[in-house]
Design an enzyme around this catalytic site. Structure first.
Site, PDB file in Angstrom:
ATOM      1  N   GLU A  44       0.454  -0.846  -0.381  1.00 13.30           N
ATOM      2  CA  GLU A  44       0.038   0.109  -0.128  1.00 13.30           C
ATOM      3  C   GLU A  44       1.119   1.061   0.005  1.00 13.30           C
ATOM      4  O   GLU A  44       1.739   1.796   1.147  1.00 13.30           O
ATOM      5  CB  GLU A  44      -0.993  -0.116   1.385  1.00 13.30           C
ATOM      6  CG  GLU A  44      -1.555   0.988   1.777  1.00 13.30           C
ATOM      7  CD  GLU A  44      -2.504   1.194   3.068  1.00 13.30           C
ATOM      8  OE1 GLU A  44      -4.104   2.101   2.523  1.00 13.30           O
ATOM      9  OE2 GLU A  44      -2.721   0.326   3.628  1.00 13.30           O
ATOM     10  N   LYS A 126      -8.821   2.867  -2.109  1.00 16.93           N
ATOM     11  CA  LYS A 126      -9.065   2.201  -1.010  1.00 16.93           C
ATOM     12  C   LYS A 126     -10.532   2.151  -0.798  1.00 16.93           C
ATOM     13  O   LYS A 126     -11.208   3.070  -0.594  1.00 16.93           O
ATOM     14  CB  LYS A 126      -8.504   2.206  -0.061  1.00 16.93           C
ATOM     15  CG  LYS A 126      -8.818   1.407   1.684  1.00 16.93           C
ATOM     16  CD  LYS A 126      -7.792   2.428   2.188  1.00 16.93           C
ATOM     17  CE  LYS A 126      -6.796   1.734   2.643  1.00 16.93           C
ATOM     18  NZ  LYS A 126      -5.392   2.845   3.927  1.00 16.93           N
ATOM     19  N   CYS A 162      -5.577  -2.825   1.899  1.00 18.61           N
ATOM     20  CA  CYS A 162      -5.748  -3.207   3.596  1.00 18.61           C
ATOM     21  C   CYS A 162      -6.909  -3.170   4.241  1.00 18.61           C
ATOM     22  O   CYS A 162      -7.990  -4.392   4.314  1.00 18.61           O
ATOM     23  CB  CYS A 162      -4.730  -2.126   4.268  1.00 18.61           C
ATOM     24  SG  CYS A 162      -4.138  -1.916   5.813  1.00 18.61           S
TER      25      CYS A 162
END
Length: 592
Positions: A44, A126, A162
């Site tokens: 990430e 995300k 994540c």
């Protein structure tokens, strides 16, 4: 079943060093290609480092990230790596978001992209944004609304970032709806004690929910107070572990996977969703075909391996070493300076420092006063002998006498003067010689304010800031045992571990003159500080009401001190800093 050789690059990045991070991506992609990988992934926000905090709100930084991503795609192709799809985390911005109240200006995105043949063939942001603990992603980012799926060598691969795994819904069930055979999640998940077990169970659960193999790629290294422990994991659709990477170690996990073939139909035979269709949480499936033809069948050679797990104490100690090493190196320092009292805290900090940057780069100063015991002075010298760090002794008594002759201080003011003289001396040597000063305070002391502002709190970094005193003793004992098992000299003198803790600022002083026994104190602090339990709940857990009231009063009135303490490695679920945000001016009290 089609085969796919996956390369997961569990590596470190530095916030703001976009060019340096890009170099690392090229270097590790070349390594992955040399291992015969068909698909490569990086953590990430690898290109920018993580977390970027308010840098995300600077349009110049966002544009630098976007431009670097495009340049990286071209460079990979120019260096003969263009046929290898590469997944890279970076900082982007939404092209369609409008400015409105409550949305970050410029609509930055915590994003990732797929690079192939010199182009950015897919971008996504995300979806779930964490907003707890150390995370402020509502402040910085807008969420993504796509379910990205790439077809690589005849396998549909879904992608996530994540928090998309840590929250229910979103991309995990959407992966099943899309009919993907593999889900790759790129992460920068900070270390906490015992988080590795939680993480493993999470990955197993999400793989079963997604109905496919799941690869969880994590970052390693350190950034300010955060440490990233790696521990990348691959599990199959049933939740069985296929591979697990080492903790706190850079490397490339390469493994061969047998995966379901992608459906030839827009809607898969497994009941999946077509391109553009909205599925779970309103996510719109976005598919990109990179390669349809499966690789020619080969005998699987690479399993990724299963690295041994570190024991609890070794894990915490390693996190402290990695955190300090990263802070020193990434901020351009080459050496550290420590005030050595002969006590357990400075001894443990010195051992951590020697392991982090090498004893040849660690400088210790003993600064005895008239209250310093002979054994403490001897213990400091013995620590230096055992570790090989640079050592000198500079008594503070002449300076102390000069101040006392001018001011005539008594009591606590006299005690604190000694500590502040030591702090002044450390900073003077730091200025003169260029070392970074390490503050030796532990979490127990910081919690109850048992430290001196501009004295023992002086320093640029606090390696054991998030370590309770009882754990300090345990880590010191572990480090000595580990040395003995390796046939080395234990770094910490036994006397530093066994003698009663004391600040030695007045005759025969010990910590328990002012504080409860550390075993009791730390258990109360863990309930109050780490778990936010109130006074009644702590008393109900079996602690003496008067001791609880005193401890809570000390914690509450020491907030102003903690705000002025330097940053330090975070190892708990709630360290002093971003995790625990209380007003300094505050009349609410849990205690009577």
């Amino acid at each position: 079943m089609p085969q796919l050789r996956l390369a997961l690059n569990q590596i470190d990045s530095t916030v703001g060093d976009i060019s340096g991070n890009a170099e690392a991506i090229v270097r590790w992609t070349r390594h992955s290609a040399g291992q015969g990988a068909h698909l490569v992934a990086f953590p990430e926000m690898m290109l920018t480092g993580y977390p970027v905090e308010d840098l995300a709100l600077r349009s110049s930084f966002v544009e630098a990230s976007r431009e670097a991503l495009r340049a990286l795609a071209v460079r990979l192709a120019d260096e003969g790596l263009g046929e290898l799809p590469v997944i890279v985390g970076y900082l982007d911005r939404s092209e369609k978001s409008e400015s409105r109240l409550g949305r970050p200006a410029g609509s930055p995105e915590n994003a990732a992209a797929v690079l192939y043949r010199g182009e950015v063939v897919l971008r996504f942001a995300k979806h779930h944004l964490p907003n707890y603990g150390v995370f402020d992603e509502y402040r910085y980012f807008v969420p993504g609304d796509t379910m990205p799926v790439i077809r690589v060598r005849g396998v549909d691969v879904a992608l996530a970032i994540c928090e998309d795994l840590w929250q229910e819904g979103g991309r995990v069930p959407a992966t099943r709806s899309a009919g993907a055979g593999l889900l790759i999640s790129v992460n920068a998940s900070p270390y906490e004690r015992e988080k590795d077990d939680t993480r493993l169970e999470l990955v197993r659960k999400r793989a079963q929910e997604a109905g496919c193999t799941l690869a969880y790629l994590a970052m390693t290294g350190g950034q300010d107070e955060l440490v990233f422990d790696g521990d990348s994991i691959v599990v199959d659709a049933s939740g069985e572990v296929v591979a697990r990477a080492p903790q706190f170690s850079e490397g490339c996990v390469v493994l061969d996977l047998d995966l379901p073939a992608a459906s030839a139909e827009p809607v898969t035979a497994r009941g999946g969703a077509a391109d553009g269709q909205r599925v779970d949480d309103g996510l719109r499936i976005e598919r990109v075909v990179i390669s349809e033809e499966p690789v020619e069948a080969y005998e699987p050679e690479l399993t990724g391996g299963y690295a041994d797990r570190l024991g609890d104490d070794e894990e915490v100690y390693t996190a402290l070493v990695v955190g300090l090493r990263a802070y020193v190196a990434k901020n351009g320092f080459k050496s550290v300076l420590i005030g050595l009292s002969g006590g357990i805290d400075s001894a443990l900090v010195a051992a951590i420092a020697c392991d982090a940057v090498g004893a040849e780069n660690v400088y210790g100063i003993s600064m005895p006063s008239k209250y310093s015991s002979d054994h403490s002075k001897g213990d400091a010298a013995e620590l230096a002998r055992r570790t090989g760090l640079h050592f000198r002794t500079v008594p503070i008594e002449p300076m102390f006498d000069a101040y006392m002759g001018s001011l005539g201080l008594t009591g606590l003011a006299e005690e604190n003067l000694q500590s502040r003289l030591r702090g002044t001396m450390l900073m003077a040597v730091s200025n003169q010689e260029g070392h970074i000063v390490l503050a030796p305070g532990n979490k127990s002391e910081l919690a109850v304010g048992y430290s001196t502002l501009y004295g023992d709190s002086v320093g640029a970094y606090g390696p054991i800031k998030d370590v309770y005193k009882t754990t300090v003793f345990r880590l010191a004992q572990w480090r000595n045992r580990a040395a003995e098992e390796r046939g080395q000299v234990p770094p910490i003198p036994e006397n530093s571990i066994t003698k009663p803790p004391s600040a030695e600022l007045r005759p025969d002083q010990v910590d328990t003159d002012s504080l409860p026994d550390y075993d009791v104190l730390d258990r109360i602090l863990e309930l109050y500080v780490d778990r936010d339990r109130g006074r009644e709940a702590i008393v109900a857990a079996g602690f003496d009401p008067e001791v609880v009231a005193k401890t809570l009063r000390l914690v509450d009135t020491a907030e102003y001190k903690r705000r002025q303490y330097p940053p330090g490695t975070k190892i708990s679920s709630k360290g002093f800093g971003k995790d625990r945000r209380l007003p300094i001016t505050n009349r609410w009290r849990e205690h009577a």
